[in-house]
Design a protein around this motif. Structure first.
Motif, PDB file in Angstrom:
ATOM      1  N   ASP A  66     -48.318   3.458  -5.988  1.00  0.00           N
ATOM      2  CA  ASP A  66     -48.041   2.488  -7.040  1.00  0.00           C
ATOM      3  C   ASP A  66     -47.163   1.383  -6.455  1.00  0.00           C
ATOM      4  O   ASP A  66     -46.181   1.659  -5.770  1.00  0.00           O
ATOM      5  CB  ASP A  66     -47.316   3.193  -8.190  1.00  0.00           C
ATOM      6  CG  ASP A  66     -47.731   2.683  -9.547  1.00  0.00           C
ATOM      7  OD1 ASP A  66     -48.899   2.291  -9.712  1.00  0.00           O
ATOM      8  OD2 ASP A  66     -46.878   2.685 -10.447  1.00  0.00           O
ATOM      9  N   GLY A  67     -47.536   0.124  -6.667  1.00  0.00           N
ATOM     10  CA  GLY A  67     -46.777  -1.005  -6.147  1.00  0.00           C
ATOM     11  C   GLY A  67     -47.184  -1.452  -4.759  1.00  0.00           C
ATOM     12  O   GLY A  67     -46.616  -2.420  -4.227  1.00  0.00           O
ATOM     13  N   ALA A  68     -48.159  -0.778  -4.130  1.00  0.00           N
ATOM     14  CA  ALA A  68     -48.593  -1.147  -2.780  1.00  0.00           C
ATOM     15  C   ALA A  68     -49.144  -2.568  -2.775  1.00  0.00           C
ATOM     16  O   ALA A  68     -49.741  -3.025  -3.748  1.00  0.00           O
ATOM     17  CB  ALA A  68     -49.651  -0.176  -2.274  1.00  0.00           C
ATOM     18  N   GLN A  69     -48.961  -3.271  -1.660  1.00  0.00           N
ATOM     19  CA  GLN A  69     -49.496  -4.615  -1.497  1.00  0.00           C
ATOM     20  C   GLN A  69     -50.849  -4.535  -0.804  1.00  0.00           C
ATOM     21  O   GLN A  69     -51.010  -3.827   0.191  1.00  0.00           O
ATOM     22  CB  GLN A  69     -48.545  -5.478  -0.671  1.00  0.00           C
ATOM     23  CG  GLN A  69     -47.263  -5.786  -1.394  1.00  0.00           C
ATOM     24  CD  GLN A  69     -46.390  -6.761  -0.615  1.00  0.00           C
ATOM     25  OE1 GLN A  69     -46.648  -7.078   0.543  1.00  0.00           O
ATOM     26  NE2 GLN A  69     -45.354  -7.236  -1.266  1.00  0.00           N
ATOM     27  N   VAL A  70     -51.819  -5.265  -1.350  1.00  0.00           N
ATOM     28  CA  VAL A  70     -53.161  -5.343  -0.776  1.00  0.00           C
ATOM     29  C   VAL A  70     -53.531  -6.820  -0.659  1.00  0.00           C
ATOM     30  O   VAL A  70     -53.075  -7.643  -1.455  1.00  0.00           O
ATOM     31  CB  VAL A  70     -54.198  -4.574  -1.627  1.00  0.00           C
ATOM     32  CG1 VAL A  70     -53.901  -3.086  -1.639  1.00  0.00           C
ATOM     33  CG2 VAL A  70     -54.272  -5.112  -3.043  1.00  0.00           C
ATOM     34  N   PRO A  71     -54.351  -7.190   0.333  1.00  0.00           N
ATOM     35  CA  PRO A  71     -54.685  -8.599   0.527  1.00  0.00           C
ATOM     36  C   PRO A  71     -55.750  -9.088  -0.457  1.00  0.00           C
ATOM     37  O   PRO A  71     -56.646  -8.348  -0.834  1.00  0.00           O
ATOM     38  CB  PRO A  71     -55.214  -8.638   1.964  1.00  0.00           C
ATOM     39  CG  PRO A  71     -55.766  -7.268   2.192  1.00  0.00           C
ATOM     40  CD  PRO A  71     -54.897  -6.341   1.395  1.00  0.00           C
ATOM     41  N   SER A  72     -55.640 -10.350  -0.852  1.00  0.00           N
ATOM     42  CA  SER A  72     -56.692 -10.942  -1.675  1.00  0.00           C
ATOM     43  C   SER A  72     -57.803 -11.460  -0.764  1.00  0.00           C
ATOM     44  O   SER A  72     -57.550 -11.833   0.382  1.00  0.00           O
ATOM     45  CB  SER A  72     -56.133 -12.085  -2.532  1.00  0.00           C
ATOM     46  OG  SER A  72     -55.707 -13.145  -1.708  1.00  0.00           O
ATOM     47  N   GLY A  73     -59.026 -11.446  -1.264  1.00  0.00           N
ATOM     48  CA  GLY A  73     -60.154 -11.994  -0.533  1.00  0.00           C
ATOM     49  C   GLY A  73     -60.663 -11.164   0.615  1.00  0.00           C
ATOM     50  O   GLY A  73     -61.578 -11.577   1.321  1.00  0.00           O
ATOM     51  N   LEU A 125     -51.278  -2.218  -8.307  1.00  0.00           N
ATOM     52  CA  LEU A 125     -51.232  -2.776  -6.962  1.00  0.00           C
ATOM     53  C   LEU A 125     -50.827  -4.245  -7.029  1.00  0.00           C
ATOM     54  O   LEU A 125     -51.127  -4.929  -8.008  1.00  0.00           O
ATOM     55  CB  LEU A 125     -52.597  -2.647  -6.279  1.00  0.00           C
ATOM     56  CG  LEU A 125     -53.187  -1.240  -6.182  1.00  0.00           C
ATOM     57  CD1 LEU A 125     -54.564  -1.298  -5.561  1.00  0.00           C
ATOM     58  CD2 LEU A 125     -52.271  -0.317  -5.407  1.00  0.00           C
ATOM     59  N   GLN A 126     -50.181  -4.720  -5.982  1.00  0.00           N
ATOM     60  CA  GLN A 126     -49.798  -6.124  -5.864  1.00  0.00           C
ATOM     61  C   GLN A 126     -50.755  -6.804  -4.885  1.00  0.00           C
ATOM     62  O   GLN A 126     -50.771  -6.474  -3.694  1.00  0.00           O
ATOM     63  CB  GLN A 126     -48.348  -6.255  -5.361  1.00  0.00           C
ATOM     64  CG  GLN A 126     -47.315  -5.665  -6.286  1.00  0.00           C
ATOM     65  CD  GLN A 126     -47.309  -6.356  -7.633  1.00  0.00           C
ATOM     66  OE1 GLN A 126     -47.456  -7.557  -7.746  1.00  0.00           O
ATOM     67  NE2 GLN A 126     -47.136  -5.561  -8.679  1.00  0.00           N
ATOM     68  N   VAL A 127     -51.559  -7.729  -5.404  1.00  0.00           N
ATOM     69  CA  VAL A 127     -52.501  -8.458  -4.563  1.00  0.00           C
ATOM     70  C   VAL A 127     -51.783  -9.698  -4.030  1.00  0.00           C
ATOM     71  O   VAL A 127     -51.285 -10.510  -4.818  1.00  0.00           O
ATOM     72  CB  VAL A 127     -53.777  -8.854  -5.347  1.00  0.00           C
ATOM     73  CG1 VAL A 127     -54.755  -9.569  -4.436  1.00  0.00           C
ATOM     74  CG2 VAL A 127     -54.414  -7.620  -5.980  1.00  0.00           C
ATOM     75  N   VAL A 128     -51.714  -9.824  -2.685  1.00  0.00           N
ATOM     76  CA  VAL A 128     -50.966 -10.924  -2.059  1.00  0.00           C
ATOM     77  C   VAL A 128     -51.869 -11.807  -1.216  1.00  0.00           C
ATOM     78  O   VAL A 128     -52.929 -11.432  -0.831  1.00  0.00           O
ATOM     79  CB  VAL A 128     -49.802 -10.393  -1.193  1.00  0.00           C
ATOM     80  CG1 VAL A 128     -48.769  -9.699  -2.061  1.00  0.00           C
ATOM     81  CG2 VAL A 128     -50.302  -9.440  -0.122  1.00  0.00           C
TER      82      VAL A 128
END
Length: 127
Positions: A24-31, A124-127
């Motif tokens: 929970d809260g993990a960062q994942v890349p957009s696109g 998830l946090q999409v960055v």
């Protein structure tokens, strides 16, 4: 023993699935494709399908199932997901067993927690 609430024997378990590779809260890349991985169990039957939702359960997409090791075993699943927009996204995952019983959206309460198998949302946090 008197408990003050209705007591029922647990005679079966409901299907359950979990995301195991992202906290929970993990960062994942957009696109860019991100692999979701997890396990599922069918309760009192084998796992027929695992689906995931990125829109709060309005729509569901099929995940790819791993090898079936039998009726009462865990079954791995994977899905490659591309998150187009930055920000927080909730990933919901649900299992359906060979009898057509799907993991419930609402929790089924009981005093010992044996039926705690509702669909959970991984934020998830999409960055």
């Amino acid at each position: 023993m008197r408990t003050g609430f209705e007591v029922r024997k647990v005679t079966y378990l409901l299907p359950r699935s979990l995301v195991t590779n992202l906290a929970d809260g993990a960062q994942v890349p957009s696109g860019t494709a991100t692999e979701l991985r997890g396990i599922a169990m069918g309760g009192n039957a084998g796992v027929k399908a695992v689906d995931y939702s990125l829109d709060g359960g309005k729509s569901w997409q099929a995940a790819t199932l791993g090898e079936d090791h039998g009726k009462y075993s865990f079954r791995q699943w994977t899905a490659n997901v591309t998150f187009p927009d930055k920000g927080e996204v909730g990933v919901m995952v649900r299992a359906t067993n060979d009898n057509g019983v799907a993991q419930p959206l609402q929790r089924t309460w009981n005093p010992r927690g044996y039926m705690w198998s509702s669909v959970e949302t991984r934020k998830l946090q999409v960055v």
